[in-house]
Design an enzyme around this catalytic site. Structure first.
Site, PDB file in Angstrom:
ATOM      1  N   CYS A 247       0.896  -1.178   0.000  1.00 21.01           N
ATOM      2  CA  CYS A 247       0.000   0.000   0.000  1.00 21.01           C
ATOM      3  C   CYS A 247       0.916   1.204   0.000  1.00 21.01           C
ATOM      4  O   CYS A 247       1.209   1.785   1.033  1.00 21.01           O
ATOM      5  CB  CYS A 247      -0.886  -0.027   1.246  1.00 21.01           C
ATOM      6  SG  CYS A 247      -2.011  -1.419   1.238  1.00 21.01           S
ATOM      7  N   PRO A 250       1.730   7.796  -1.105  1.00 22.79           N
ATOM      8  CA  PRO A 250       2.425   8.453  -2.220  1.00 22.79           C
ATOM      9  C   PRO A 250       3.884   8.044  -2.404  1.00 22.79           C
ATOM     10  O   PRO A 250       4.597   8.637  -3.202  1.00 22.79           O
ATOM     11  CB  PRO A 250       2.327   9.933  -1.852  1.00 22.79           C
ATOM     12  CG  PRO A 250       2.308   9.936  -0.363  1.00 22.79           C
ATOM     13  CD  PRO A 250       1.582   8.690   0.065  1.00 22.79           C
ATOM     14  N   GLY A 251       4.350   7.060  -1.649  1.00 26.31           N
ATOM     15  CA  GLY A 251       5.683   6.528  -1.929  1.00 26.31           C
ATOM     16  C   GLY A 251       6.752   6.922  -0.921  1.00 26.31           C
ATOM     17  O   GLY A 251       7.937   6.697  -1.161  1.00 26.31           O
ATOM     18  N   LYS A 253       7.548   5.597   2.002  1.00 23.83           N
ATOM     19  CA  LYS A 253       8.323   4.457   2.492  1.00 23.83           C
ATOM     20  C   LYS A 253       8.956   3.697   1.322  1.00 23.83           C
ATOM     21  O   LYS A 253      10.060   3.183   1.440  1.00 23.83           O
ATOM     22  CB  LYS A 253       7.446   3.547   3.361  1.00 23.83           C
ATOM     23  CG  LYS A 253       6.932   4.297   4.583  1.00 23.83           C
ATOM     24  CD  LYS A 253       6.092   3.467   5.503  1.00 23.83           C
ATOM     25  CE  LYS A 253       5.476   4.324   6.598  1.00 23.83           C
ATOM     26  NZ  LYS A 253       4.399   5.242   6.126  1.00 23.83           N
ATOM     27  N   ASP A 271      -0.461   0.226  -5.369  1.00 19.20           N
ATOM     28  CA  ASP A 271      -1.526   1.015  -4.739  1.00 19.20           C
ATOM     29  C   ASP A 271      -2.739   0.898  -5.645  1.00 19.20           C
ATOM     30  O   ASP A 271      -2.607   0.809  -6.862  1.00 19.20           O
ATOM     31  CB  ASP A 271      -1.141   2.478  -4.543  1.00 19.20           C
ATOM     32  CG  ASP A 271      -1.973   3.114  -3.420  1.00 19.20           C
ATOM     33  OD1 ASP A 271      -1.481   3.235  -2.287  1.00 19.20           O
ATOM     34  OD2 ASP A 271      -3.150   3.469  -3.690  1.00 19.20           O
ATOM     35  N   ASP A 327       2.005  -1.200   5.029  1.00 19.38           N
ATOM     36  CA  ASP A 327       1.715   0.065   5.723  1.00 19.38           C
ATOM     37  C   ASP A 327       0.232   0.294   5.451  1.00 19.38           C
ATOM     38  O   ASP A 327      -0.151   0.934   4.480  1.00 19.38           O
ATOM     39  CB  ASP A 327       2.599   1.176   5.144  1.00 19.38           C
ATOM     40  CG  ASP A 327       2.423   2.496   5.867  1.00 19.38           C
ATOM     41  OD1 ASP A 327       2.299   2.481   7.102  1.00 19.38           O
ATOM     42  OD2 ASP A 327       2.398   3.546   5.202  1.00 19.38           O
ATOM     43  N   CYS A 377      -0.950   4.278  11.140  1.00 16.53           N
ATOM     44  CA  CYS A 377      -0.816   5.580  11.825  1.00 16.53           C
ATOM     45  C   CYS A 377      -2.078   5.827  12.643  1.00 16.53           C
ATOM     46  O   CYS A 377      -2.648   6.904  12.593  1.00 16.53           O
ATOM     47  CB  CYS A 377      -0.538   6.707  10.835  1.00 16.53           C
ATOM     48  SG  CYS A 377      -1.823   6.928   9.602  1.00 16.53           S
TER      49      CYS A 377
HETATM   50  N1  SAM Z   1       3.035   3.727   2.577  1.00 12.70           N
HETATM   51  C1  SAM Z   1       2.593   5.037   2.121  1.00 12.70           C
HETATM   52  C2  SAM Z   1       3.708   6.039   2.345  1.00 12.70           C
HETATM   53  O1  SAM Z   1       4.521   5.851   3.256  1.00 12.70           O
HETATM   54  O2  SAM Z   1       3.792   7.018   1.601  1.00 12.70           O
HETATM   55  C3  SAM Z   1       1.296   5.454   2.765  1.00 12.70           C
HETATM   56  C4  SAM Z   1       0.207   4.441   2.551  1.00 12.70           C
HETATM   57  S1  SAM Z   1      -1.381   4.935   3.099  1.00 12.70           S
HETATM   58  C5  SAM Z   1      -1.270   4.609   4.787  1.00 12.70           C
HETATM   59  C6  SAM Z   1      -2.375   3.616   2.548  1.00 12.70           C
HETATM   60  C7  SAM Z   1      -2.500   3.484   1.042  1.00 12.70           C
HETATM   61  O3  SAM Z   1      -3.142   2.246   0.799  1.00 12.70           O
HETATM   62  C8  SAM Z   1      -3.343   4.534   0.333  1.00 12.70           C
HETATM   63  O4  SAM Z   1      -2.569   5.190  -0.632  1.00 12.70           O
HETATM   64  C9  SAM Z   1      -4.465   3.717  -0.345  1.00 12.70           C
HETATM   65  O5  SAM Z   1      -4.774   4.188  -1.637  1.00 12.70           O
HETATM   66  C10 SAM Z   1      -3.850   2.332  -0.407  1.00 12.70           C
HETATM   67  N2  SAM Z   1      -4.776   1.192  -0.449  1.00 12.70           N
HETATM   68  C11 SAM Z   1      -5.926   1.007   0.241  1.00 12.70           C
HETATM   69  N3  SAM Z   1      -6.455  -0.194  -0.020  1.00 12.70           N
HETATM   70  C12 SAM Z   1      -5.618  -0.805  -0.911  1.00 12.70           C
HETATM   71  C13 SAM Z   1      -5.625  -2.060  -1.569  1.00 12.70           C
HETATM   72  N4  SAM Z   1      -6.594  -2.933  -1.378  1.00 12.70           N
HETATM   73  N5  SAM Z   1      -4.599  -2.340  -2.404  1.00 12.70           N
HETATM   74  C14 SAM Z   1      -3.603  -1.441  -2.613  1.00 12.70           C
HETATM   75  N6  SAM Z   1      -3.566  -0.238  -2.035  1.00 12.70           N
HETATM   76  C15 SAM Z   1      -4.553   0.077  -1.186  1.00 12.70           C
END
Ligand code: SAM
Length: 453
Positions: A247, A250-251, A253, A271, A327, A377
Site C-alpha cells: 500500500c 504516495p511513496g 516508504k 496502490d 503500511d 498511523c
Molecule cells: N506507505 C505510504 C507512504 O509511506 O507514503 C502510505 C500508505 S497509506 C497509509 C495507505 C495506502 O493504501 C493509500 O494510498 C491507499 O490508496 C492504499 N490502499 C488502500 N487499499 C488498498 C488495496 N486494497 N490495495 C492497494 N492499495 C490500497
C-alpha cells in the site's frame, strides 16, 4: 488570547476511544485515574503539531552533514525574513539513532492576540497552518464582507465542517491559528469561476511556526513523520533483494526502502488508486531511484493462482518476495495535528477486516525466512495489537521479531498479548515532549515485525 485547540469527535467515537484506553486488561495494571489522564493527554496532543518537524535526507545522493549545512542556509534566509518574535528554527539537528534524519523544533504555542477581523478556513487547511503553512485561497471559507488585500486578520479553523463557503461571519466551533495579512480581496476568493489559486493569507503571527520546506532541496530532503522513517529501517532491506510495498502511495516508504538498498534490487510498489501511483512515480524520479516498479493494483488480489505465471507485474506467485511492507490503510487517528475526527464509528471499524485481507496476501507473497512489517498511523487496539494477536493465531508460520532501532513504547494492554510479545512492538502514543526526549512527541503510530518460517 485564544484557548489552545482541542480535538473534537462524535460522542460515539469518543466513547469508543475512551474504552480502548481504559480497557479491562489495562485497568488491572494501571489506576483508573492514570488511564483517564493518559487518554485526555492523548486527545489534547492530537490537536497540536508534534514538537519537531522531521525530514528524511537522501543519503544515497549526499551525506547527511552536507545536506544539513545546505538546509541551514535556506532556513537562515527564511528566519531573516520572518517578522514574528521567536521566528522559525533554522538549525536542523541530526537524529542520534537514525542516520538519515534531521529534526527541526516547532516553535509554539506562542501567545497571539485575536483581531476583530476573522477569516475561517477548512479543517485540512487549518492543520497545514498548524504545521507552518500559509493559507492558500481555495482553503478559505469565510471572510469579512469588505476584506481587502493588505488587511490584517485572525485566522480560525472550522473544525466541525459547519461553515458555509462565502459566509461573511461564522458563529460555530472554531480554533484560533494565528494572525496574518490578506493577499487577496474577498471578491477574488468567492468569484463565480472559483477562487484564485495561490496565497490567500500570509501568516505573520502563527500560534505554531515551523519552516516551510516548499521547493527546498527537493531531491535531498523529504518531509516524513519520524515513526514513518523508522518503518523502513525496521524492515531492514538489503541490496539485491526483491521487496514488496503493498500500500505504497504516495511513496514515502517505498522511496526510503529503495534508498536504503542503494537503488540496487527491486522494490515493487502497489496502490489501488491510479493518480496516487503517479505520485509514487514522480517521487521516485525526483529522488533519482530507478529500482522502484509502481503498479496500480488491488493488493488483496495480488497473489497469482497460476502455477506457471511468468508475467513480472502483479499478481505474483506465492513466496516471491524477500521482504513485504504492509503500511496498511487505517483510521488515521494518530495523525497530528488533527482538530476534528469527522468519521463515524462505522467507518473507523471498517479497517480491521480490510487489513486482515491484506495480511493474508502479505503472508502468501512472503518467502520462507522473509520479513513482514505491518504498520499503521492509528491508535486503536483493533487495528494494532489485536491484528498482531490475530495474525499469530491465524498464521502459525509467523513469529514476532525484535525491532531495530526501537524508539517507541511497548504494545498496549488489551489484546491478550503476553508482556514479552508487547515488548517486541513499537507503539507511539502522542504525548507531551519530556525534556530532551523528542522521539516520543510524534504522531500516533504502530509497528510490528514478523518473520515467516
Ligand atoms: N506507505 C505510504 C507512504 O509511506 O507514503 C502510505 C500508505 S497509506 C497509509 C495507505 C495506502 O493504501 C493509500 O494510498 C491507499 O490508496 C492504499 N490502499 C488502500 N487499499 C488498498 C488495496 N486494497 N490495495 C492497494 N492499495 C490500497
Amino acid at each position: 488570547m485564544a484557548a489552545l485547540p482541542q480535538i473534537s469527535m462524535k460522542p460515539e467515537v469518543h466513547e469508543y476511544l475512551r474504552n480502548v484506553f481504559m480497557n479491562k486488561e489495562l485497568l488491572m495494571e494501571v489506576e483508573e485515574c492514570e488511564a483517564e489522564r493518559r487518554f485526555l493527554a492523548l486527545l489534547s496532543c492530537l490537536s497540536r503539531p508534534p514538537s519537531f518537524t522531521c525530514v528524511r535526507v537522501s543519503t544515497h545522493l549526499a551525506p547527511r552533514h552536507e545536506v544539513q549545512q545546505r538546509l541551514q542556509q535556506y532556513l537562515l534566509q527564511q528566519q531573516s525574513e520572518c517578522s514574528y518574535p521567536g521566528g522559525v528554527s533554522a538549525f536542523p539537528l541530526a537524529h542520534p539513532l537514525l542516520a538519515d534524519v534531521l529534526l527541526l523544533p516547532v516553535v509554539g504555542p506562542r501567545p497571539v492576540c485575536v483581531l476583530d477581523s476573522e477569516v475561517i478556513v477548512g479543517a485540512q487547511c487549518g492543520n497545514a497552518v498548524l504545521r507552518g503553512a500559509h493559507v492558500f485561497s481555495p482553503g478559505i471559507l469565510s471572510t469579512p464582507k469588505f476584506l481587502k488585500t493588505g488587511d490584517a486578520v485572525s485566522v480560525f479553523s472550522d473544525v466541525e465542517g459547519k461553515c458555509t463557503k462565502g459566509a461573511k461571519e461564522f458563529k460555530g466551533k472554531k480554533v484560533f491559528l494565528g494572525n496574518g495579512v490578506s493577499r487577496v480581496d474577498r471578491a477574488q476568493i468567492f468569484c463565480t469561476d472559483g477562487p484564485v489559486r495561490g496565497l490567500g493569507i500570509q501568516m505573520t503571527e502563527p500560534v505554531y511556526s515551523s519552516p516551510s520546506f516548499d521547493g527546498i532541496l527537493p531531491e535531498f530532503v523529504f518531509l516524513q513523520n519520524l515513526p514513518s522513517v523508522l518503518v523502513s529501517h525496521v524492515l531492514g532491506p538489503k541490496p539485491g533483494e526483491r521487496i514488496l510495498d503493498m500500500c505504497a502511495a504516495p511513496g514515502g516508504k517505498t522511496t526510503h526502502i529503495a534508498a536504503l538498498i542503494g537503488n540496487k534490487g527491486e522494490v515493487v510498489a502497489l496502490d489501488k488508486i491510479s493518480w496516487k501511483v503517479d505520485k509514487i512515480r514522480a517521487l521516485a524520479q525526483t529522488l533519482k531511484l530507478d529500482c522502484i516498479r509502481p503498479f496500480c493494483f488491488n493488493s488483496i488480489r495480488a497473489v497469482s493462482s497460476q502455477a506457471d505465471n511468468t508475467a513480472d507485474g502483479p499478481p505474483f506467485l506465492q513466496e516471491s518476495f524477500d521482504r513485504v511492507l504492509l503500511d496498511a490503510p487505517c483510521s488515521g487517528l494518530g495523525q497530528r495535528p488533527n482538530m476534528a475526527v469527522t468519521w463515524s464509528l462505522k467507518e473507523i471499524c471498517s479497517y480491521q477486516p480490510l487489513q486482515r485481507k491484506l495480511l493474508h496476501t502479505a503472508v502468501q507473497l512472503l518467502k520462507r525466512g522473509g520479513v513482514l512489517v505491518y504498520s499503521t498511523c492509528t491508535v486503536t487496539l483493533a487495528e494494532n495489537e489485536e491484528q498482531v494477536a490475530w495474525a499469530l493465531r491465524t498464521f502459525p508460520c509467523l513469529s514476532l521479531q525484535a525491532q531495530e532501532p526501537h524508539l517507541g513504547a511497548e504494545g498496549m494492554l488489551g489484546a491478550g498479548l503476553a508482556y514479552d510479545q508487547r515488548l517486541l512492538l513499537q507503539r507511539f502514543h502522542p504525548e507531551p515532549a519530556l525534556s530532551g526526549v523528542a522521539d516520543r512527541d510524534t504522531i500516533g503510530f504502530f509497528i510490528a515485525k514478523f518473520t515467516k518460517t
